[in-house]
Design a protein around this motif. Structure first.
Motif, mmCIF file in Angstrom:
data_model
loop_
_atom_site.group_PDB
_atom_site.id
_atom_site.type_symbol
_atom_site.label_atom_id
_atom_site.label_comp_id
_atom_site.label_asym_id
_atom_site.label_seq_id
_atom_site.Cartn_x
_atom_site.Cartn_y
_atom_site.Cartn_z
ATOM 1 N N LEU A 42 0.810 -1.219 0.000
ATOM 2 C CA LEU A 42 0.000 0.000 0.000
ATOM 3 C C LEU A 42 0.845 1.271 0.000
ATOM 4 N N VAL A 43 1.875 1.325 0.855
ATOM 5 C CA VAL A 43 2.636 2.581 0.988
ATOM 6 C C VAL A 43 3.798 2.678 0.004
ATOM 7 N N LYS A 44 4.205 1.548 -0.591
ATOM 8 C CA LYS A 44 5.237 1.522 -1.642
ATOM 9 C C LYS A 44 6.592 2.050 -1.181
ATOM 10 N N ASP A 45 6.898 1.943 0.094
ATOM 11 C CA ASP A 45 8.171 2.435 0.621
ATOM 12 C C ASP A 45 8.592 1.527 1.775
ATOM 13 N N GLU A 46 9.778 0.922 1.655
ATOM 14 C CA GLU A 46 10.215 -0.049 2.662
ATOM 15 C C GLU A 46 10.394 0.577 4.041
ATOM 16 N N ASP A 47 11.002 1.770 4.096
ATOM 17 C CA ASP A 47 11.222 2.428 5.392
ATOM 18 C C ASP A 47 9.902 2.782 6.069
ATOM 19 N N GLU A 48 8.963 3.320 5.275
ATOM 20 C CA GLU A 48 7.655 3.683 5.848
ATOM 21 C C GLU A 48 6.910 2.435 6.315
ATOM 22 N N ALA A 49 6.986 1.364 5.533
ATOM 23 C CA ALA A 49 6.328 0.111 5.924
ATOM 24 C C ALA A 49 6.930 -0.432 7.210
ATOM 25 N N GLN A 54 6.586 -1.252 13.121
ATOM 26 C CA GLN A 54 7.070 -1.009 14.479
ATOM 27 C C GLN A 54 6.000 -0.334 15.326
ATOM 28 N N ASP A 55 5.286 0.636 14.726
ATOM 29 C CA ASP A 55 4.230 1.342 15.462
ATOM 30 C C ASP A 55 3.100 0.396 15.849
ATOM 31 N N VAL A 56 2.780 -0.544 14.962
ATOM 32 C CA VAL A 56 1.735 -1.526 15.264
ATOM 33 C C VAL A 56 2.086 -2.292 16.534
ATOM 34 N N PHE A 57 3.324 -2.778 16.602
ATOM 35 C CA PHE A 57 3.688 -3.616 17.750
ATOM 36 C C PHE A 57 3.983 -2.802 19.008
ATOM 37 N N ILE A 58 4.372 -1.559 18.833
ATOM 38 C CA ILE A 58 4.484 -0.674 20.006
ATOM 39 C C ILE A 58 3.105 -0.486 20.626
ATOM 40 N N ARG A 59 2.109 -0.288 19.767
ATOM 41 C CA ARG A 59 0.736 -0.121 20.270
ATOM 42 C C ARG A 59 0.212 -1.406 20.903
ATOM 43 N N ILE A 60 0.554 -2.542 20.305
ATOM 44 C CA ILE A 60 0.153 -3.823 20.901
ATOM 45 C C ILE A 60 0.747 -3.961 22.304
ATOM 46 N N TRP A 61 2.027 -3.666 22.430
ATOM 47 C CA TRP A 61 2.692 -3.784 23.737
ATOM 48 C C TRP A 61 2.064 -2.827 24.748
ATOM 49 N N ASN A 62 1.823 -1.588 24.327
ATOM 50 C CA ASN A 62 1.256 -0.595 25.240
ATOM 51 C C ASN A 62 -0.175 -0.922 25.645
ATOM 52 N N ALA A 63 -0.891 -1.641 24.766
ATOM 53 C CA ALA A 63 -2.293 -1.975 25.047
ATOM 54 C C ALA A 63 -2.460 -3.412 25.520
ATOM 55 N N ARG A 64 -1.358 -4.075 25.871
ATOM 56 C CA ARG A 64 -1.391 -5.518 26.156
ATOM 57 C C ARG A 64 -2.376 -5.880 27.275
ATOM 58 N N GLU A 65 -2.523 -5.018 28.267
ATOM 59 C CA GLU A 65 -3.389 -5.346 29.398
ATOM 60 C C GLU A 65 -4.864 -5.308 29.022
ATOM 61 N N THR A 66 -5.197 -4.637 27.921
ATOM 62 C CA THR A 66 -6.597 -4.517 27.507
ATOM 63 C C THR A 66 -6.989 -5.560 26.456
ATOM 64 N N ILE A 67 -6.032 -6.363 26.005
ATOM 65 C CA ILE A 67 -6.317 -7.367 24.975
ATOM 66 C C ILE A 67 -7.175 -8.491 25.564
ATOM 67 N N ASP A 68 -8.209 -8.862 24.831
ATOM 68 C CA ASP A 68 -9.091 -9.945 25.266
ATOM 69 C C ASP A 68 -8.664 -11.233 24.545
ATOM 70 N N PRO A 69 -8.063 -12.184 25.257
ATOM 71 C CA PRO A 69 -7.583 -13.425 24.613
ATOM 72 C C PRO A 69 -8.689 -14.251 23.963
#
Length: 198
Positions: A42-49, A54-69
């Motif tokens: 979608l973004v056509k740029d390796e650095d941006e992708a 990285q931002d996706v997994f930073i958000r996952i880590w920061n929201a880990r306590e709210t995740i419903d297994p």
């Protein structure tokens, strides 16, 4: 592509909730490549992708306590990725409008903005902009622009290619320039300029 059973995934998510780094690493290894490849299409740029990944997994880590297994984790994960990609395109659209405006007004606008910034404020804006850069980009910018090192020297210091140094420096410089343009005194100067010019 790596797969995981629903039971194993739920077990990993329970561990992730408690801050288990190994569980987080396992989840990253399962999903990161698929998210990266989808984002890159979608973004056509390796650095941006890579940054979005990285931002996706930073958000996952920061929201880990709210995740419903008990709920599908992949849906949650990919919705975060979709939102970040949408934000990327919105920002790109805004940047395009700003670039077009600056291209039309030329150096006159830069002179107007520059006159609104004293040296102390300029230094503070510059430092904040540098501090906000991703780690690799920040280091490249500091070594090249602040310390005056060549691309080759920076590549050797950081263990990356010269082309990566150039690419990262271009993006860092663009971000820093935008920080100046979007600073409060610059926005005031920009607004004043637009009002007076029309």
């Amino acid at each position: 592509m790596k797969t995981i059973s629903l039971y194993d995934e739920q077990e990993l998510l329970v561990k992730l909730q408690s801050g288990d780094h190994a569980a987080f690493g396992r989840i990253y290894s399962i999903y990161s490549r698929r998210i990266y490849l989808n984002t890159l299409k979608l973004v056509k740029d390796e650095d941006e992708a890579q940054e979005i990944l990285q931002d996706v997994f930073i958000r996952i880590w920061n929201a880990r306590e709210t995740i419903d297994p008990s709920r599908p984790f992949s849906s949650f994960l990919f919705s975060i990725a979709r939102n970040l990609i949408r934000d990327f395109f919105r920002k790109a659209a805004r940047d395009t409008k700003m670039r077009n405006f600056l291209a039309e007004r030329g150096s006159e606008l830069y002179d107007h903005i520059e006159s609104a910034l004293d040296h102390k404020e300029t230094s503070e804006i510059l430092q904040r902009a540098i501090d906000a850069l991703p780690q690799q980009r920040k280091m490249v910018f500091t070594l090249c622009k602040i310390e005056g090192k060549s691309y080759e020297e920076v590549a050797a210091i950081m263990g990356i290619s010269v082309s990566t140094v150039g690419n990262q420096l271009t993006k860092a410089t663009k971000t820093v320039r935008q920080a100046f343009l979007l600073s409060p005194p610059a926005l005031l100067a920009l607004t004043t300029y637009i009002i007076c010019a029309n």
